[in-house]
Design a protein around this motif. Structure first.
Motif, PDB file in Angstrom:
ATOM      1  N   ALA A  90      32.125   6.884  -2.618  1.00 40.57           N
ATOM      2  CA  ALA A  90      31.400   6.742  -0.929  1.00 40.57           C
ATOM      3  C   ALA A  90      29.671   7.421  -0.859  1.00 40.57           C
ATOM      4  N   GLU A  91      29.382   8.223  -1.539  1.00 43.27           N
ATOM      5  CA  GLU A  91      28.419   8.940  -1.867  1.00 43.27           C
ATOM      6  C   GLU A  91      27.141   8.281  -1.401  1.00 43.27           C
ATOM      7  N   THR A  92      26.430   6.948  -1.351  1.00 39.72           N
ATOM      8  CA  THR A  92      25.378   6.662  -0.630  1.00 39.72           C
ATOM      9  C   THR A  92      25.212   6.016   0.386  1.00 39.72           C
ATOM     10  N   ASN A  93      26.343   6.316   0.880  1.00 32.44           N
ATOM     11  CA  ASN A  93      27.587   4.896   2.210  1.00 32.44           C
ATOM     12  C   ASN A  93      27.155   6.436   3.435  1.00 32.44           C
ATOM     13  N   PRO A  94      26.679   6.028   4.173  1.00 27.87           N
ATOM     14  CA  PRO A  94      26.764   6.756   5.356  1.00 27.87           C
ATOM     15  C   PRO A  94      28.437   6.652   6.436  1.00 27.87           C
ATOM     16  N   ALA A 138      20.824   9.140  -2.901  1.00 26.33           N
ATOM     17  CA  ALA A 138      20.016   7.443  -2.821  1.00 26.33           C
ATOM     18  C   ALA A 138      18.614   7.485  -3.957  1.00 26.33           C
ATOM     19  N   ALA A 139      18.057   8.216  -3.435  1.00 31.64           N
ATOM     20  CA  ALA A 139      16.823   8.515  -5.065  1.00 31.64           C
ATOM     21  C   ALA A 139      17.077   8.667  -6.311  1.00 31.64           C
ATOM     22  N   GLN A 140      17.758   9.745  -5.729  1.00 31.87           N
ATOM     23  CA  GLN A 140      18.924   9.811  -7.438  1.00 31.87           C
ATOM     24  C   GLN A 140      19.340   9.010  -8.293  1.00 31.87           C
ATOM     25  N   GLU A 141      19.927   8.422  -6.903  1.00 29.95           N
ATOM     26  CA  GLU A 141      20.524   6.884  -8.001  1.00 29.95           C
ATOM     27  C   GLU A 141      19.923   5.295  -8.346  1.00 29.95           C
ATOM     28  N   ALA A 142      18.931   5.922  -7.396  1.00 28.91           N
ATOM     29  CA  ALA A 142      18.092   4.385  -7.769  1.00 28.91           C
ATOM     30  C   ALA A 142      16.886   4.495  -9.804  1.00 28.91           C
ATOM     31  N   ILE A 143      16.941   6.390  -9.971  1.00 27.02           N
ATOM     32  CA  ILE A 143      16.278   6.769 -10.522  1.00 27.02           C
ATOM     33  C   ILE A 143      17.475   6.729 -11.964  1.00 27.02           C
ATOM     34  N   MET A 144      18.360   6.883 -11.868  1.00 23.72           N
ATOM     35  CA  MET A 144      19.578   6.316 -12.542  1.00 23.72           C
ATOM     36  C   MET A 144      19.557   4.852 -13.430  1.00 23.72           C
ATOM     37  N   TRP A 145      19.698   4.335 -12.746  1.00 26.67           N
ATOM     38  CA  TRP A 145      19.879   3.103 -12.316  1.00 26.67           C
ATOM     39  C   TRP A 145      18.291   2.544 -13.123  1.00 26.67           C
ATOM     40  N   HIS A 146      17.432   2.521 -12.531  1.00 26.18           N
ATOM     41  CA  HIS A 146      16.327   1.888 -13.226  1.00 26.18           C
ATOM     42  C   HIS A 146      15.321   2.776 -14.025  1.00 26.18           C
ATOM     43  N   ALA A 206       0.660  -0.964  -0.194  1.00 27.54           N
ATOM     44  CA  ALA A 206      -0.225  -0.069   0.105  1.00 27.54           C
ATOM     45  C   ALA A 206       0.685   1.183   0.181  1.00 27.54           C
ATOM     46  N   ASP A 207       1.478   0.945   0.634  1.00 26.41           N
ATOM     47  CA  ASP A 207       2.188   2.130   1.105  1.00 26.41           C
ATOM     48  C   ASP A 207       4.224   2.111   0.193  1.00 26.41           C
ATOM     49  N   ILE A 208       3.489   2.036  -1.475  1.00 25.26           N
ATOM     50  CA  ILE A 208       4.617   1.911  -2.209  1.00 25.26           C
ATOM     51  C   ILE A 208       6.231   2.724  -1.588  1.00 25.26           C
ATOM     52  N   GLU A 209       6.409   4.583  -1.887  1.00 22.34           N
ATOM     53  CA  GLU A 209       7.435   5.060  -0.951  1.00 22.34           C
ATOM     54  C   GLU A 209       8.108   4.147   0.124  1.00 22.34           C
ATOM     55  N   ALA A 210       7.259   3.756   1.244  1.00 30.07           N
ATOM     56  CA  ALA A 210       8.112   3.134   2.288  1.00 30.07           C
ATOM     57  C   ALA A 210       8.441   1.922   1.964  1.00 30.07           C
ATOM     58  N   ALA A 211       8.261   1.055   1.046  1.00 25.70           N
ATOM     59  CA  ALA A 211       9.257  -0.205   0.852  1.00 25.70           C
ATOM     60  C   ALA A 211       9.630  -0.029  -0.981  1.00 25.70           C
ATOM     61  N   LEU A 212      10.349   1.063  -1.727  1.00 23.23           N
ATOM     62  CA  LEU A 212      10.998   1.695  -2.108  1.00 23.23           C
ATOM     63  C   LEU A 212      12.284   1.945  -1.028  1.00 23.23           C
ATOM     64  N   SER A 213      11.979   2.655  -0.007  1.00 26.73           N
ATOM     65  CA  SER A 213      12.926   3.687   0.818  1.00 26.73           C
ATOM     66  C   SER A 213      13.654   2.090   1.399  1.00 26.73           C
ATOM     67  N   ARG A 214      12.941   1.551   1.773  1.00 31.14           N
ATOM     68  CA  ARG A 214      13.552   0.024   2.666  1.00 31.14           C
ATOM     69  C   ARG A 214      14.639  -0.699   1.842  1.00 31.14           C
ATOM     70  N   GLU A 215      14.086  -0.755   0.467  1.00 36.19           N
ATOM     71  CA  GLU A 215      14.919  -1.177  -0.625  1.00 36.19           C
ATOM     72  C   GLU A 215      16.017  -1.132  -0.697  1.00 36.19           C
ATOM     73  N   LEU A 216      16.034   0.867  -1.378  1.00 39.93           N
ATOM     74  CA  LEU A 216      16.717   1.504  -1.236  1.00 39.93           C
ATOM     75  C   LEU A 216      18.000   1.353  -0.413  1.00 39.93           C
ATOM     76  N   GLU A 217      17.815   1.998   1.031  1.00 37.11           N
ATOM     77  CA  GLU A 217      18.588   2.105   2.235  1.00 37.11           C
ATOM     78  C   GLU A 217      19.854   0.153   2.340  1.00 37.11           C
ATOM     79  N   GLU A 218      19.315  -1.253   1.726  1.00 42.05           N
ATOM     80  CA  GLU A 218      20.260  -2.631   1.614  1.00 42.05           C
ATOM     81  C   GLU A 218      21.428  -1.474  -0.257  1.00 42.05           C
ATOM     82  N   TRP A 219      20.125  -1.266  -1.318  1.00 45.69           N
ATOM     83  CA  TRP A 219      21.247  -1.344  -2.369  1.00 45.69           C
ATOM     84  C   TRP A 219      22.120  -0.302  -2.123  1.00 45.69           C
ATOM     85  N   VAL A 220      21.978   1.051  -1.438  1.00 41.19           N
ATOM     86  CA  VAL A 220      23.279   1.839  -2.084  1.00 41.19           C
ATOM     87  C   VAL A 220      24.534   1.457  -1.680  1.00 41.19           C
TER      88      VAL A 220
END
Lengths: 499, 437
Positions: free
Chosen positions: B198-202, A144-152, A93-107
């Protein structure tokens, strides 16, 4: 501000360009097959002892690590995973939250170990389908969000356009990433080749949005539907759009436009705007579509009176040929061909230039080869009158030899005397040009190289020009270089430049 | 206009560079053992010939690579195919004998005949350099010793730069720890590269900053810290961070603390920014303005207020250099009406002219009739009106292909010098588009 910093900042604000660059790169590196074919056709060589590997086997061995092949496999893998993820994903339901969680690991993966994530793509797909504007606003929230857009974003937009139509992306034509969206939409519309569908979007977009989209068609519209883009350019009164399209499509595009201009099939006032445009004159320079005389006339009309238009045409045709066909410069460098052979091969491929402007062609081939081996390249000029030979060699010293080993430039100067004021001036101009580039690229190692040169005019000119170049980067080194100049004229010159 | 187009071209080039870089990186990640790759990637048609060559089961040795390298010139290849083959050779060769591979690459021409003038970041425009990415990253200290030995003479910097780019991607701390051994011109590039990776890794970012702080607290270290701070995330409590820097003695620690404070204000709104600014002691304002306008990857939310604060503090050099630069990078994301309205408050000074033009160009081109009305409402002779008319003419020509609208604007300009300049811009357009009478 350093170049790298500039590029960094360009990355943050001109993401569009970056994305387009990405796409261009992927397309440009699509394997042509030529490599495999020719490498199999080459003769097999073994070393004298007979216990080494055949060179063909070595070529074959390294092909497995070919980055383009890997890229293709990577793209195919990511696409398959994306499809699977889309089929399996339970949309939160909350895509933003799910995406932010995914992104946290991905970056967290450093750039070396990062791969596109199918899960992120699938979440982005659903968010974009629901609210692309909201997703893009989020994308501006940080690195991080910017990277997500760049890559996907490209695979996501491509899939979304396929499933719901390019129009589904229209709400994403705002903000920092608008041009990403515009490019994806233009690409999808280009695939349909339906100009009326593209035009139908105009009324629902702001003027700026429409223009951003419209201008991308020059890049994405298929050549088979070229008449449609002409229709669009006329309706919009945008000769530049058509010229850009023609430029991108290469000789086929140029031939088509020149045919239309000749047979009067275009709207008269639009045709007049086109034919007067400097871009069209420049297009006429590249690609031997038009007869040589017409190319010369066009360039003469738009340029300065003393412009060497035949030389420019020769340069354009020869560099194009060496890029698309065999790179004869490399064969010459490694003594697989001598200068006469290279000239003969190039003349065969450019018969009109060879017959109507043989001197310009010879000079151009000399320019290309001189960088690789100045002494052997001089053979091409042997039959020329001395004054002409010196003029060409001096021109080469000035305009070529950029970004190569400065020792090769020094070797080339051996063939150019400095016994008239004109030749002396030209030599100094060549040194200034080279030192400016070399200092920026080779840094203080260049200053060290200059100081080790044997005494003589070239050392003096090298010290002078390197001191000027170093002044911007390292004032201490610049002062040391200045102090070593002994030539009185150059000493006075550099003192004057510092006042 | 021309400048804008140029920057977009640069951005596209940067994108290509980035794409190439990322792809190289991903390749490194997905690299399976070489033998398996060869089997999998092998064209079917060569299976037969392969079976007759039992020698292929082993890996090539250094001399095999050398022989293959020398055989490349006899192949009738276009440049892109040749370079691709050579890069594949170099990459594998470097695994077994880095010195031989580097010798071979550096004995070739160092330029880019494939796309003259184009440069993938870190390669110095040398087409072969990317092939050493993995070797440098896998063996940073050995490879640094080799390329710094003087063996590659005047070309050494090309290799050092590639080393920095390659090693930064996975091990920025090693790069920072080698700053002392680098030539002057390379150090700042190295700081940028390490921090960018390291920009996205604090955690990695913190490790890099800590490494930088190990250097003696001098001007050089402070310059590095300022560069590194461009990559700081926009978070933290400005009040706490201000208290930190204001209690520290001058030096590296204080500079970094102030940069963190600046980063924490990137997302502050106008009111919060002014509120925070009120607590900055008078004596610190020059440094504080400089900090707030240090270009960063994160777009400052209240950039216009920051420029206002810089003007109020009389920091005109900073306004001219950094204010302008910030606007160039960040104005495209701003509301065009807000930006143009702000531009009409700019005082007339040499430092504000370019800022004015870049703040009104989009507002004008988005809606020409609206812009005309806007300009007509201004007092005749007002410098905003004068400059606005000059920009209007440019937008009419360059974006709307409308010489009549341009003529209207040019005829309203009262200042003869400006009029002459704007007419010159128009003549450039006429010449380029063949519209000269």
């Amino acid at each position: 501000m350093s170049k790298s910093r500039k590029i960094l900042l360009a990355c943050t604000t001109h993401l569009v360009g970056i994305a387009l660059g990405w796409q261009g790169w992927v397309l440009a590196h699509a394997p042509s097959g030529t490599n495999q074919e020719t490498s199999r056709a080459a003769p097999s060589k073994r070393d004298a002892a007979g216990n080494g590997m055949a060179v063909e086997d070595v070529f074959e061995f390294v092909q497995g690590s070919d980055s383009v092949e890997k890229e293709k496999r990577e793209v195919a893998r990511a696409q398959a995973e994306f499809d699977r993820e889309l089929a399996e994903l339970d949309v939160p339901a909350d895509i933003e939250a799910a995406l932010s969680r995914e992104l946290e690991e991905w970056v967290k993966d450093d750039q070396d170990h990062r791969k596109p994530s199918a899960k992120i793509m699938a979440l982005m797909y659903h968010w974009a389908a629901r609210d692309i504007a909201g997703m893009l606003k989020w994308a501006e929230s940080g690195a991080a969000a910017q990277e997500a857009i760049m890559w996907h974003s490209f695979p996501v937009y491509e899939k979304l356009s396929k499933d719901k139509g390019p129009e589904a992306l229209a709400a994403g034509l705002n903000g920092k990433f608008a041009a990403f969206t515009a490019h994806a939409m233009a690409q999808a519309l280009g695939t349909t080749g339906d100009i009326d569908r593209a035009l139908a979007l105009k009324s629902s977009l702001s003027k700026a949005q429409w223009e951003m989209l419209r201008d991308r068609f020059a890049h994405t519209w298929p050549i088979e539907r070229k008449d449609d883009i002409a229709k669009l350019a006329i309706a919009e009164n945008q000769p530049e759009l058509l010229l850009q399209f023609v430029g991108i499509k290469g000789s086929e595009g140029a031939r088509w436009l020149s045919q239309m201009l000749a047979d009067g099939s275009l709207d008269a006032s639009f045709a007049e705007q086109l034919s007067k445009n400097q871009v069209w004159d420049e297009l006429a320079k590249s690609g031997s579509v038009l007869p040589l005389n017409e190319r010369i006339d066009r360039l003469r009309r738009s340029g300065d009176a003393d412009r060497d238009v035949v030389g420019e045409i020769a340069q354009s045709d020869v560099t194009q040929l060496l890029k698309e066909g065999r790179d004869w410069r490399y064969a010459f460098r490694h003594r697989e061909a001598d200068a006469a052979k290279v000239l003969a091969e190039i003349s065969k491929s450019l018969p009109e230039l060879a017959s109507k402007a043989p001197d310009a062609l010879r000079a151009q081939v000399y320019f290309e080869l001189a960088e690789e081996d100045p002494a052997r390249a001089m053979k091409l000029l042997e039959g020329q009158p001395e004054a002409e030979r010196l003029q060409i060699a001096s021109q080469a010293a000035k305009s070529r030899f950029a970004n190569i080993d400065p020792n090769d430039f020094l070797a080339a100067l051996e063939h150019v005397p400095a016994d008239t004021q004109e030749l002396w001036d030209s030599r100094l101009a060549a040194w200034n040009e080279k030192s400016h580039l070399n200092y920026r690229r080779l840094s203080d190692d260049y200053a060290t190289w200059v100081r080790q040169l044997p005494p003589g005019l070239d050392r003096e000119m090298a010290l002078y020009s390197a001191a000027l170049a170093a002044d911007h980067w390292n004032s201490e080194v610049a002062a040391e270089l200045r102090a070593e100049i002994t030539d009185e004229v150059l000493k006075q010159k550099i003192a004057a430049s510092r006042q | 206009m021309k400048h804008r187009i140029a920057t977009h071209t640069i951005a596209i080039a940067a994108g290509i560079a980035l794409a190439a870089t990322l792809s190289g990186k991903r390749s490194a990640y997905s690299a399976a053992p070489a033998e398996e790759e060869t089997q999998a990637g092998k064209p079917a048609s060569t299976h037969e010939s392969r079976s007759r060559r039992p020698s292929v089961v082993r890996k090539p040795r250094a001399e095999d690579f050398k022989q293959a390298w020398d055989a490349v010139a006899s192949k009738a290849l276009p440049i892109s195919d040749r370079v691709r083959l050579q890069k594949n050779l170099l990459e594998k060769w470097a695994e077994v004998h880095l010195e031989g591979a580097l010798d071979a690459a550096m004995a070739e021409a160092w330029d880019n005949d494939r796309s003259p003038g184009f440069e993938v970041l870190g390669t110095s425009g040398n087409l072969y350099m990317e092939a050493f990415r993995k070797a440098f990253a896998d063996r940073p200290l050995d490879s640094w010793a080799l390329i710094s030995s003087g063996r590659y003479g005047v070309g050494s910097e090309i290799l050092r730069k590639q080393w920095v780019t390659s090693v930064s991607a996975s091990d920025g701390v090693t790069v920072i720890s080698m700053l002392g051994e680098m030539p002057k011109g390379l150090k700042e590039f190295a700081v940028d590269q390490a921090m960018r990776s390291a920009e996205t890794n604090p955690e990695r970012q913190a490790a890099l900053l800590a490494k930088l702080l190990e250097y003696p607290s001098d001007q050089q270290t402070e310059r590095w810290l300022k560069r590194a701070s461009a990559f700081l995330p926009a978070d933290g409590d400005p009040v706490v961070l201000r208290e930190q820097w204001s209690t520290l003695p001058a030096g590296s620690q204080r500079t970094l603390a102030m940069m963190k404070w600046g980063a924490s204000l990137k997302k502050a709104d106008d009111a919060a920014l002014r509120e925070e600014w009120a607590h900055v002691p008078e004596a610190e304002r020059t440094a504080a303005v400089d900090t707030l306008l240090t270009p960063t990857a994160t777009e400052p939310k209240s950039l216009l207020t920051i420029i206002d604060l810089a003007m109020e503090a009389g920091e005109w050099t900073t306004v001219f250099q950094k204010g302008q630069e910030n606007l160039r990078w960040h104005s495209s994301g701003m509301d065009s009406v807000k930006l143009a309205t702000w531009a009409t408050t700019l005082p007339e000074r040499p430092e504000t002219v370019e800022i004015f033009h870049r703040s009104v160009d989009r507002y004008i081109r988005e809606d020409m009739p609206r812009a005309r009305e806007w300009l007509e409402q201004m007092e005749p002779g007002d410098w905003h009106r004068e400059r606005g008319l000059a920009e209007y003419s440019q937008q009419a020509l360059r974006r709307h292909n409308d010489p009549e609208a341009s003529r209207w604007a040019l005829d309203q300009i009262a200042d003869p010098a400006l009029k002459q300049q704007a007419e010159g811009w128009r003549r450039d357009w006429e010449r380029e588009t063949g519209k000269a009478n």
